[in-house]
Design a protein around this motif. Structure first.
Motif, mmCIF file in Angstrom:
data_model
loop_
_atom_site.group_PDB
_atom_site.id
_atom_site.type_symbol
_atom_site.label_atom_id
_atom_site.label_comp_id
_atom_site.label_asym_id
_atom_site.label_seq_id
_atom_site.Cartn_x
_atom_site.Cartn_y
_atom_site.Cartn_z
ATOM 1 N N ARG A 25 -5.721 28.253 11.617
ATOM 2 C CA ARG A 25 -6.439 29.368 12.251
ATOM 3 C C ARG A 25 -7.957 29.219 12.119
ATOM 4 N N ARG A 26 -8.385 28.527 11.093
ATOM 5 C CA ARG A 26 -9.821 28.378 10.836
ATOM 6 C C ARG A 26 -10.442 27.214 11.601
ATOM 7 N N LYS A 27 -9.700 26.553 12.461
ATOM 8 C CA LYS A 27 -10.227 25.396 13.183
ATOM 9 C C LYS A 27 -11.449 25.786 14.011
ATOM 10 N N PRO A 28 -12.566 25.111 13.811
ATOM 11 C CA PRO A 28 -13.765 25.389 14.616
ATOM 12 C C PRO A 28 -13.539 25.050 16.081
ATOM 13 N N ALA A 29 -14.187 25.745 16.953
ATOM 14 C CA ALA A 29 -14.013 25.532 18.389
ATOM 15 C C ALA A 29 -14.490 24.155 18.834
ATOM 16 N N ASN A 63 -6.733 17.029 15.963
ATOM 17 C CA ASN A 63 -6.711 15.836 15.134
ATOM 18 C C ASN A 63 -7.889 15.807 14.163
ATOM 19 N N GLN A 64 -9.043 16.168 14.617
ATOM 20 C CA GLN A 64 -10.222 16.217 13.754
ATOM 21 C C GLN A 64 -10.032 17.218 12.626
ATOM 22 N N TRP A 65 -9.406 18.351 12.931
ATOM 23 C CA TRP A 65 -9.239 19.380 11.907
ATOM 24 C C TRP A 65 -8.173 18.985 10.895
ATOM 25 N N PHE A 66 -7.147 18.255 11.340
ATOM 26 C CA PHE A 66 -6.180 17.730 10.374
ATOM 27 C C PHE A 66 -6.853 16.712 9.463
#
Length: 223
Positions: free
Chosen positions: A19-23, A28-31
């Motif tokens: 849920r906190r993934k930046p826009a 893949n980058q957030w993982f």
């Protein structure tokens, strides 16, 4: 392989991370940021959740895993490089062993046509008392190659020998006879009882390679 049913919800810590993934970052980058930012608690929660759901067996080879980082890794069934959008999809993440040159370590970014999320993984692979595995379809043979699951000793002698040793031990424990003299064709009811016992977790765990012996016994019933 053993069919994995992804019925458990992902751990709350992982759900919160998603849920906190930046826009400005894709899935893949957030993982990858989990590891770059050393979010080891979230990584551990995810691997323990999946290991628990899999009864502490590797998603691919069915050897014992603990969920700890020493022997378990969060593995994407559909590789992240092939589908970045599924990098944070809990339904695409399983717990794999960390054995060199097999399972997660062999998979890499290769397409995997037959997966433990498909029920056919239990019927298109045929295991033998020798420890070897045979693919009964083109996609099964490709999955064996991609994951290096031991179709020949040349490809993965260590896994074949370990699988044979532990399957022999399961036969001794459950049947009480010499594995080389296993003759159950005439007693279908006994085979069914053994298959049921092998599929029944004890304290939330299945015995290492229990699905392999179940596969061998189902083959005896079909013979």
């Amino acid at each position: 392989m053993r069919k994995i049913t992804k019925a458990l919800a992902p751990p709350p810590s992982f759900t919160d991370w998603v849920r906190r993934k930046p826009a400005d970052q894709d899935e893949n980058q957030w993982f990858e940021a989990l590891y770059q930012q050393q979010q080891w608690g979230i990584v551990s929660d995810l691997s323990h959740c999946n290991a628990h759901e899999q009864f502490y067996l590797c998603a691919y080879c069915c050897d014992r895993i603990t969920g700890d980082s020493a022997d378990t890794v969060n593995e994407h069934v559909e590789a992240r490089k092939l589908n970045r959008r599924r990098s944070l999809d809990h339904l695409n993440i399983v717990a794999s062993c960390k054995t060199k040159k097999q399972c997660d370590a062999a998979h890499g970014s290769q397409p995997l046509p037959l997966t433990p999320l498909m029920s056919e993984c239990e019927t298109e692979l045929r295991f033998k008392l020798s420890g070897r595995v045979e693919g009964l379809s083109d996609r099964a043979r490709e999955a064996i190659r991609v994951l290096n699951l031991g179709d020949t000793e040349q490809n993965n002698k260590a896994l074949i020998e370990k699988r044979k040793q532990l399957v022999d031990g399961l036969i001794w424990a459950n049947y009480g006879d010499d594995p080389d003299q296993l003759q159950l064709e005439e007693d279908a009811e006994l085979i069914r009882m053994l298959i049921d016992d092998l599929a029944r977790p004890q304290n939330g765990k299945l015995e290492p390679f229990a699905p392999v012996l179940s596969n061998i016994l189902r083959g005896r019933l079909a013979a």
